[in-house]
Design a protein around this motif. Structure first.
Motif, PDB file in Angstrom:
ATOM      1  N   TYR A 157     -24.369 -14.489 -39.676  1.00 46.51           N
ATOM      2  CA  TYR A 157     -22.813 -14.648 -40.221  1.00 46.51           C
ATOM      3  C   TYR A 157     -22.271 -14.504 -38.432  1.00 46.51           C
ATOM      4  CZ  TYR A 157     -24.311 -15.121 -45.291  1.00 46.51           C
ATOM      5  OH  TYR A 157     -24.621 -14.955 -45.912  1.00 46.51           O
ATOM      6  N   ARG A 278     -14.538 -22.296 -43.400  1.00 49.02           N
ATOM      7  CA  ARG A 278     -15.486 -22.001 -43.691  1.00 49.02           C
ATOM      8  C   ARG A 278     -16.421 -23.484 -43.491  1.00 49.02           C
ATOM      9  NH1 ARG A 278     -19.649 -19.226 -48.219  1.00 49.02           N
ATOM     10  NH2 ARG A 278     -21.553 -19.263 -46.467  1.00 49.02           N
ATOM     11  N   PHE A 283     -17.226 -18.468 -39.999  1.00 52.88           N
ATOM     12  CA  PHE A 283     -15.672 -18.312 -40.939  1.00 52.88           C
ATOM     13  C   PHE A 283     -15.239 -18.212 -39.704  1.00 52.88           C
ATOM     14  CE2 PHE A 283     -19.429 -16.406 -43.228  1.00 52.88           C
ATOM     15  CZ  PHE A 283     -18.846 -16.442 -44.589  1.00 52.88           C
ATOM     16  N   GLU A 331     -12.595 -18.517 -47.823  1.00 52.29           N
ATOM     17  CA  GLU A 331     -11.817 -19.427 -47.857  1.00 52.29           C
ATOM     18  C   GLU A 331     -10.571 -19.745 -48.972  1.00 52.29           C
ATOM     19  OE1 GLU A 331     -11.840 -24.168 -47.673  1.00 52.29           O
ATOM     20  OE2 GLU A 331     -13.467 -23.118 -46.600  1.00 52.29           O
TER      21      GLU A 331
END
Length: 474
Positions: A157, A278, A283, A331
């Protein structure tokens, strides 16, 4: 050769550093990269709101933050070289047991970042400076990142914490929706000044053809922060001589009274919100997701709280066995909060909202979140989704019990069930300020689940993989 990481955090500002701390204490392999050669050098985001002080308590930096700063001084209005009256910069607030930090705390942003960097290092985290991201590509398993120099990196991520002009946000094609809060250019500078006391926030009202100027002593330093407004269309002179001329023109001080100009920048106050927080495995956090007028003191604070919300969720997915759908709630929960705080910042800038309860951020919560479950038939003063207030229960201070990456069950006049080691339990007979019931407090300090009895609690916890953990962590 590319290096694999669990999480790559782009940007070593307050949100990036806070997220790095939270992930490091969860055992998540994260790296912070920063395109500059060092941390941001200015004082810009100097106001820490009470809710952020609670977050810093949880992250283990509160003592250093308190030592580095102070409360704000009283405003002093000047006219024609004379003091003409005091001005209360903040509405007064009554102290209460459930909120140990009641007023803003002043620490220059550069010092806050130094403290966060030191804490990150204590936990084994690190920052790679001089690493400018130039592109990224996603697939089902992760994100491949390219830099202007040096090897690329692959992470499961990526978190963009790289500011209002976020390279990552632009690379993803995520738009920002907003408005110009004020068309007048602004200057902010850190200076050394002789001839002004450090007991007041010195305010110089607008004069003919010129905007206001404020000179605030920066806690824990010998510096003052100068903030000044200019007529629309002005090219702001950021040179030392330009800053000296500004101070002399708008006050009773002489140019030579400004003995040093340590940092200066200009900006146009605006409010903007990213259309999405996102995109796949990437993110947005902090200024990359929302840009505030500095007038309300909300930007840095909202940014740190973004990190506090995202950190435990990434940890749950990467280390605790939670399903990846949990990350969708970042989010869901943070974008409405950011939109609300943008409205507060703009309202303070325009003189429509006082610096008071709205700016302290203690009333924010997630009652409408899909993670929130209120099971009681007659909820009391604290409901699922609310910030979990502090209290002294049977000799235990709740904020002491909350501190760390674990969950906490507060059992008030109700039977607490057997739970995984990852959940700390506090039992109490007193009902204030919670009311009666079971309150499962998330790692970020909000009540996730509440019930009259334990039915449904284990199923709720199972959504986060907590049963697979054998220790509380540190």
């Amino acid at each position: 050769m590319m290096t694999d990481r669990d999480v790559l955090i782009v940007g070593a500002g307050p949100s990036g550093l806070a997220l790095g701390i939270d992930l490091a204490r969860r055992g998540v392999d994260a790296l912070v990269v920063e395109k500059a050669g060092g941390l941001f050098p200015g004082s810009r985001g100097k106001g820490l709101q009470p809710r952020t002080m609670e977050v810093f308590d949880d992250l283990g930096v509160l003592d250093a933050i308190r030592e580095a700063g102070s409360t704000y001084p009283v405003g002093m209005i000047w006219k024609d070289g004379r003091r003409v009256g005091e001005h209360a910069m903040f509405d007064p607030v009554e102290e209460s047991e459930d909120s140990p930090y009641t007023e803003p705390w002043m620490v220059p942003q550069w010092r806050t970042q130094e403290i966060l960097r030191a804490r990150l290092g204590e936990l084994g985290g690190r920052i790679a400076f001089g690493r400018e991201l130039t592109g990224l590509a996603q697939d089902e398993d992760g994100v491949t990142v390219r830099f202007a120099s040096g090897p690329g990196l692959r992470a499961r991520y990526v978190v963009a914490a790289d500011g209002g002009r976020s390279t990552v946000r632009r690379a993803l094609g995520i738009g920002m929706t907003g408005e110009t809060v004020d068309p007048h250019p602004m200057l902010v500078a850190d200076v050394r000044i002789t001839g002004l006391d450090r007991d007041n926030w010195h305010l110089f009202p607008p004069g003919p053809g010129a905007g206001f100027m404020a000179v605030c002593p920066l806690a824990g330093t010998e510096d003052f922060q100068v903030v000044a407004q200019f007529p629309e269309g002005t090219e702001v002179d950021l040179s030392p001589d330009g800053v000296r001329a500004l101070v002399a023109a708008r006050s009773h001080l002489a140019p030579e009274d400004v003995t040093q100009v340590r940092w200066a920048s200009d900006f146009r106050p605006r409010a903007a919100l990213a259309d999405r927080f996102r995109h796949g495995r990437v993110f947005l956090a902090g200024d990359a997701a929302h840009v505030h007028s500095p007038a309300g003191g909300q930007g840095l604070n909202t940014s740190v709280q973004d990190a506090h919300n995202l950190g435990w969720k990434l940890g749950a997915v990467l280390r605790d066995g939670a399903g990846p759908a949990l990350l969708d709630t970042y989010e869901e929960e943070r974008r409405p909060i950011a939109a609300e705080m943008l409205g507060v910042s703009t309202g303070v800038h325009r003189g429509e909202i006082r610096r008071g309860a709205a700016t302290r951020q203690l009333g924010l919560g997630y009652r409408e979140s899909s993670l929130t479950q209120e099971s009681r038939t007659a909820p009391g003063p604290v409901r699922a989704g609310d910030r979990a207030p502090d209290a002294l229960m049977d000799g235990v201070r709740l904020f002491d019990a909350f501190r760390g990456p674990h969950w906490t069950l507060v059992a008030v006049g109700a039977q607490a069930p057997a739970l995984p080691d990852r959940v700390r339990v506090v039992r109490a007979g007193a009902q204030e300020p919670y009311g009666r019931g079971l309150f499962l407090v998330r790692p970020d300090g909000y009540v996730g689940w509440s019930g009259d009895r334990a039915a449904g609690l284990t199923d709720y916890l199972g959504r986060f993989g907590t049963a697979q953990n054998a220790s509380l962590g540190t």
